[in-house]
Design an enzyme around this catalytic site. Structure first.
Site, PDB file in Angstrom:
ATOM      1  N   ARG A   5      -0.950 -13.047   3.996  1.00  0.00           N
ATOM      2  CA  ARG A   5       0.448 -13.298   3.631  1.00  0.00           C
ATOM      3  C   ARG A   5       1.426 -13.003   4.773  1.00  0.00           C
ATOM      4  NH1 ARG A   5       0.619 -10.811  -2.552  1.00  0.00           N
ATOM      5  NH2 ARG A   5      -1.431 -11.583  -3.177  1.00  0.00           N
TER       6      ARG A   5
ATOM      7  N   HIS B 208      -6.560 -16.049   9.484  1.00  0.00           N
ATOM      8  CA  HIS B 208      -5.858 -14.856   9.028  1.00  0.00           C
ATOM      9  C   HIS B 208      -6.143 -13.640   9.913  1.00  0.00           C
ATOM     10  CE1 HIS B 208      -4.682 -17.212   5.669  1.00  0.00           C
ATOM     11  NE2 HIS B 208      -5.851 -17.180   5.057  1.00  0.00           N
TER      12      HIS B 208
ATOM     13  N   PRO C 233       0.839  -1.201   0.000  1.00  0.00           N
ATOM     14  CA  PRO C 233       0.000   0.000   0.000  1.00  0.00           C
ATOM     15  C   PRO C 233       0.867   1.242   0.000  1.00  0.00           C
ATOM     16  CG  PRO C 233       0.051  -0.999   2.167  1.00  0.00           C
ATOM     17  CD  PRO C 233       0.731  -1.957   1.246  1.00  0.00           C
ATOM     18  N   GLU C 234       0.408   2.269  -0.685  1.00  0.00           N
ATOM     19  CA  GLU C 234       1.135   3.531  -0.716  1.00  0.00           C
ATOM     20  C   GLU C 234       0.503   4.507   0.261  1.00  0.00           C
ATOM     21  OE1 GLU C 234       2.341   5.087  -4.463  1.00  0.00           O
ATOM     22  OE2 GLU C 234       2.390   3.128  -5.426  1.00  0.00           O
TER      23      GLU C 234
END
Length: 297
Positions: free
Chosen positions: A127, A104, A2-3
């Site tokens: 992840r 998760h 993410p930016e």
């Protein structure tokens, strides 16, 4: 990853639920994410009031009343969701269901809001490339992750003169200079490509060409500073750009990607009026760069 606009979107989504809430319990469902959790983390934050949520570059910062700060990074697939007792999901535009598998859901903030209502904020990360670390508020700016970060590309700090100061005598490409986190913090690949297109500048141009011999910004630097500010502001207003895993805290996707002019538009006609060029993709420093060779010089 993410930016900056994505992380700012998450911060704004979490703030109404978390700021001024009491963290009754932090549930850690595994010993680590990308890094091991700090020793004694759950005990050190239990019972603390969350005084503020802020952001530095691509890091979300959760400030506690005892002077401790949680430094959070979303990695490639991390996301937060807010769960109230009577409503744990409020989908928005461009809704896409994220992972709901409890395996998760690695970190759960058990909170009581400022008005006494119970709620949970869940960090989900299939992840496990995200992380949560800690720092003392007084030493936050000296933390190894933050100490070398450059200017934020928001507000008035990133001016044409600031760019000129950074780029003076830099023979690296403009794309590489803009991606250098020691110069500009949080500006990533997507928004660099978009800002360079708006400014009409080639990503292959040398950074020093935006500076006069006297160290002053050229008109190119003026255009670039304005373009960066516009792109970041519009992306934040749009909720960020959702690519692959990123989603806002209410489950909706950002929609700035519908405004992309060059990013991920290889072989598409350049959208600039009166330009008959085609968007090209090249690889710079291991990252894809999208630009129009005809109008970006």
């Amino acid at each position: 990853m993410p930016e900056l606009p994505e992380v700012e979107t998450v911060r704004r989504g979490l703030e109404p639920a978390m700021q001024d809430a009491h963290l009754e319990r932090l549930e850690l469902r595994r010993p680590d994410l990308r890094f091991p959790f700090p020793p004694g983390l759950a005990d050190s934050v239990a019972g603390q009031k969350i005084s503020a949520l802020s952001r530095r570059a691509k890091y979300l910062l959760i400030h506690l009343e005892n002077g401790q700060v949680l430094i959070c990074h979303l990695g490639m697939s991390g996301s937060f969701r807010v769960q109230y007792a009577d409503d744990d999901h409020v989908p928005g535009d461009f809704h896409m269901v994220r992972s709901r598998d409890e395996k998760h859901d690695h970190v759960i903030f058990h909170l009581r809001s400022f008005d006494g209502a119970p709620l949970r904020v869940v960090y989900n990360d299939p992840r496990r490339f995200g992380f949560i670390l800690t720092a003392d508020e007084a030493e936050l700016s000296e933390h190894p992750l933050l100490v070398h970060l450059g200017l934020e590309p928001t507000g008035n700090a990133l001016s044409a003169q600031a760019l000129a100061t950074m780029f003076a005598q830099r023979t690296t490409t403009l794309k590489a200079a803009l991606m250098n986190q020691r110069l500009i913090a949080g500006l990533g690949n997507i928004y660099v490509c978009e800002a360079l297109w708006r400014a009409g500048l080639s990503p292959r141009r040398k950074a020093e060409t935006l500076v006069t011999k006297a160290g002053k910004p050229t008109p190119r630097a003026e255009r670039l500073a304005a373009a960066i500010g516009e792109v970041i502001a519009e992306a934040i207003a749009s909720g960020g750009s959702t690519l692959r895993d990123h989603a806002q805290t209410d489950g909706s996707l950002g929609y700035f990607q519908h405004n992309f002019r060059v990013y991920d538009r290889e072989n598409v006609a350049c959208p600039r009026e009166a330009c008959d060029g085609t968007v090209k993709r090249v690889v710079q420093n291991g990252r894809s760069t999208f630009y129009c060779p005809s109008c970006q010089r």
